[in-house]
Design a protein around this motif. Structure first.
Motif, PDB file in Angstrom:
ATOM      1  N   GLY A  16       2.887  -3.516   4.512  1.00 53.79           N
ATOM      2  CA  GLY A  16       3.839  -2.865   3.336  1.00 53.79           C
ATOM      3  C   GLY A  16       5.357  -3.313   4.015  1.00 53.79           C
ATOM      4  O   GLY A  16       6.258  -3.219   3.067  1.00 53.79           O
ATOM      5  N   ARG A  23      10.100  -8.197  -1.573  1.00 54.54           N
ATOM      6  CA  ARG A  23      10.575  -7.789  -3.072  1.00 54.54           C
ATOM      7  C   ARG A  23      11.923  -7.612  -3.193  1.00 54.54           C
ATOM      8  O   ARG A  23      12.622  -8.176  -3.987  1.00 54.54           O
ATOM      9  N   TYR A 176      -7.193   1.668   2.951  1.00 55.79           N
ATOM     10  CA  TYR A 176      -7.587   1.637   4.310  1.00 55.79           C
ATOM     11  C   TYR A 176      -9.072   2.258   4.587  1.00 55.79           C
ATOM     12  O   TYR A 176      -9.553   2.167   3.794  1.00 55.79           O
ATOM     13  N   PRO A 233      -9.927 -13.237  -2.230  1.00 56.90           N
ATOM     14  CA  PRO A 233      -9.012 -13.716  -1.497  1.00 56.90           C
ATOM     15  C   PRO A 233      -8.012 -12.706  -1.253  1.00 56.90           C
ATOM     16  O   PRO A 233      -7.783 -12.187  -2.293  1.00 56.90           O
ATOM     17  N   ASP A 256       3.867  -0.105  -1.176  1.00 58.69           N
ATOM     18  CA  ASP A 256       4.167  -1.086  -2.218  1.00 58.69           C
ATOM     19  C   ASP A 256       3.295  -1.273  -3.414  1.00 58.69           C
ATOM     20  O   ASP A 256       3.549  -1.262  -4.429  1.00 58.69           O
TER      21      ASP A 256
HETATM   22  O1  TRH Z   1      -0.258  -2.853   3.746  1.00 55.34           O
HETATM   23  P1  TRH Z   1       0.057  -1.409   3.686  1.00 55.34           P
HETATM   24  O2  TRH Z   1      -0.706  -0.138   3.993  1.00 55.34           O
HETATM   25  O3  TRH Z   1       1.632  -1.012   4.096  1.00 55.34           O
HETATM   26  C1  TRH Z   1       2.233   0.080   4.589  1.00 55.34           C
HETATM   27  C2  TRH Z   1       2.357   0.036   6.069  1.00 55.34           C
HETATM   28  O4  TRH Z   1       1.136   0.668   6.570  1.00 55.34           O
HETATM   29  C3  TRH Z   1       3.770   0.244   6.668  1.00 55.34           C
HETATM   30  O5  TRH Z   1       3.527   0.490   8.040  1.00 55.34           O
HETATM   31  C4  TRH Z   1       3.783   1.825   6.004  1.00 55.34           C
HETATM   32  O6  TRH Z   1       4.992   2.169   6.259  1.00 55.34           O
HETATM   33  C5  TRH Z   1       3.787   1.558   4.474  1.00 55.34           C
HETATM   34  O7  TRH Z   1       2.414   1.335   3.938  1.00 55.34           O
HETATM   35  C6  TRH Z   1       3.894   2.911   3.576  1.00 55.34           C
HETATM   36  O8  TRH Z   1       0.236  -0.956   2.035  1.00 55.34           O
HETATM   37  P2  TRH Z   1       1.453  -1.562   1.110  1.00 55.34           P
HETATM   38  O9  TRH Z   1       2.524  -0.666   1.232  1.00 55.34           O
HETATM   39  O10 TRH Z   1       0.471  -1.428  -0.279  1.00 55.34           O
HETATM   40  O11 TRH Z   1       1.707  -2.994   1.182  1.00 55.34           O
HETATM   41  C7  TRH Z   1       0.586  -3.929   0.901  1.00 55.34           C
HETATM   42  C8  TRH Z   1       1.275  -5.207   0.447  1.00 55.34           C
HETATM   43  O12 TRH Z   1       0.414  -6.260   0.167  1.00 55.34           O
HETATM   44  C9  TRH Z   1       1.772  -5.090  -1.131  1.00 55.34           C
HETATM   45  O13 TRH Z   1       3.240  -5.661  -1.144  1.00 55.34           O
HETATM   46  C10 TRH Z   1       0.987  -5.842  -2.063  1.00 55.34           C
HETATM   47  C11 TRH Z   1       0.594  -6.969  -0.972  1.00 55.34           C
HETATM   48  N1  TRH Z   1      -0.912  -7.480  -1.278  1.00 55.34           N
HETATM   49  C12 TRH Z   1      -0.814  -8.826  -1.848  1.00 55.34           C
HETATM   50  O14 TRH Z   1       0.202  -9.497  -1.983  1.00 55.34           O
HETATM   51  N2  TRH Z   1      -1.929  -9.493  -2.228  1.00 55.34           N
HETATM   52  C13 TRH Z   1      -3.123  -8.827  -1.828  1.00 55.34           C
HETATM   53  O15 TRH Z   1      -4.047  -9.585  -2.067  1.00 55.34           O
HETATM   54  C14 TRH Z   1      -3.400  -7.644  -1.339  1.00 55.34           C
HETATM   55  C15 TRH Z   1      -4.478  -6.728  -1.233  1.00 55.34           C
HETATM   56  C16 TRH Z   1      -2.095  -6.811  -1.111  1.00 55.34           C
END
Ligand code: TRH
Length: 359
Positions: A16, A23, A176, A233, A256
């Protein structure tokens, strides 16, 4: 001369931190013409989010954003007109000293975590003077209501697809490690309607693999009763956005993907980033309160019960049937909700306006 900006990102865990910063950097460069320099201590997560990024390079330009590895020994560089510190990541002391030496100090923004809690609007844009240097840092809070910074929303969002009636229920799963997942998979396998679950790579795929008790590698598909599982994937961010817009129901997490699910205008279930001190509960409850406000009471209760159960308070399997019945209504609600939260302007444009007044 256009506006130049240094955006600092520290990867704490998962995706995230990098996902949000990438972005924002991309949007400020492409839609607002800012000269963006993204400092990131670990560029590795960017490689999956934006293929073409090379994690080994100290400097590279991708989509008009200069990506720089944030080294321990920070180089002597002149700061941009705007400096964004993402999620309180703490700027290098040497860089802050140089900021203070500029004839006109940069506009210094601390980009905060997203929360729907009531106190956010009261803290948005509040200044915090540096204790020693003549610099002021401003707290910039994303949010869902007027008086906050709004949400990241690019111009090129994928448009939601019309739903195809009568087919299986298409679900995307990104979470998670979730103690509620095995019970939900079992309920889907035993349900009388078909559920097609697209499992994101990483923690969700690994947990599904444990539930299956057999290998479930990326690309694999298999069925258990009424449940069809596909191991996806890891896809680039725009494809992930598309996946959300093409699904009937999205399980998302963190920050995100949670926001993207709302732009996809589909029903979604959010797993808040679990914090040891329970700080995620007020975040979850305040969001559910806001999101559900316009729903009739019975639907609101059904939606809330299922989301709380997914986060560990309640029984997802028992809550599933009722939740499933509300999905058509939640799809309608998703359109109205997206229109409501888009009204407050998007985060990049609100940030540009705020900075312009101070430059
Ligand atoms: O990965 P996250 O749990 O991210 C975070 C972190 O834990 C961070 O430390 C915390 O502060 C924040 O959350 C609140 O989940 P998030 O935010 O949804 O981010 C995942 C990113 O991955 C998002 O930009 C979407 C992207 N993504 C892809 O681009 N392709 C994929 O196949 C998947 C599954 C996700």
């Amino acid at each position: 001369m256009g506006t130049s900006c240094d955006l600092f990102c520290r990867v704490v865990d998962n995706l995230g931190d990098a996902g949000v910063c990438w972005r924002l950097a991309r949007q400020l460069a492409s839609e607002h013409g800012w000269a963006m320099r993204l400092w990131i201590d670990d560029p590795a997560p960017l490689v999956g989010l934006r293929p073409g990024v090379d994690a080994a390079l100290p400097v590279q330009v991708v989509e008009g954003v200069e990506i720089r590895r944030w080294p321990k020994e920070f180089p002597k560089v002149a700061p941009g007109d705007v400096v964004i510190e993402a999620f309180g990541c703490e700027l290098p002391a040497a860089f802050v000293a140089v900021m203070a030496m500029q004839e006109k100090a940069p506009v210094w923004i601390n980009l905060e975590y997203l929360s729907a809690e009531d106190w956010v609007a009261g803290c948005h844009c509040k200044p915090s003077p540096h204790p020693k240097l003549s610099l002021t840092k401003y707290f910039f809070f994303p949010g869902f209501v007027p008086g906050t910074g709004g949400l990241i929303r690019e111009r090129d969002l994928p448009s939601p697809q019309p739903l195809v009636a009568g087919r299986e229920l298409v679900v995307s799963l990104f979470c998670y490690d979730n103690p509620a997942l095995p019970a939900l998979l079992k309920a889907w396998a035993e349900s009388d309607t078909l559920v097609s679950c697209r499992v994101a790579d990483g923690l969700p795929r690994q947990q599904v693999e444990r539930w299956l008790g057999r290998a479930f590698p990326v690309g694999a598909s298999l069925c258990r009763g009424s449940l069809k599982l596909d191991a996806l994937p890891f896809v680039p961010q725009p494809e992930y956005d598309r996946l959300l817009a093409d699904s009937d129901l999205n399980f998302v997490r963190g920050e995100d993907s949670f926001v993207r699910a709302q732009w996809a205008e589909r029903p979604f279930v959010w797993q808040a980033y679990p914090q040891a001190d329970g700080a995620h509960w007020p975040k979850l409850e305040s969001f559910l309160g806001r999101y559900g406000r316009a729903l009739p009471k019975a639907r609101r209760t059904t939606m809330t019960d299922f989301c709380l159960a997914w986060n560990g308070r309640g029984d997802v399997a028992a809550a599933w049937d009722a939740f499933r019945q509300t999905l058509p209504a939640l799809t309608e609600h998703g359109h109205a909700w997206a229109a409501e939260i888009a009204c407050h302007g998007n985060l990049a444009e609100n940030l540009v306006r705020f900075c312009r007044e101070r430059l």
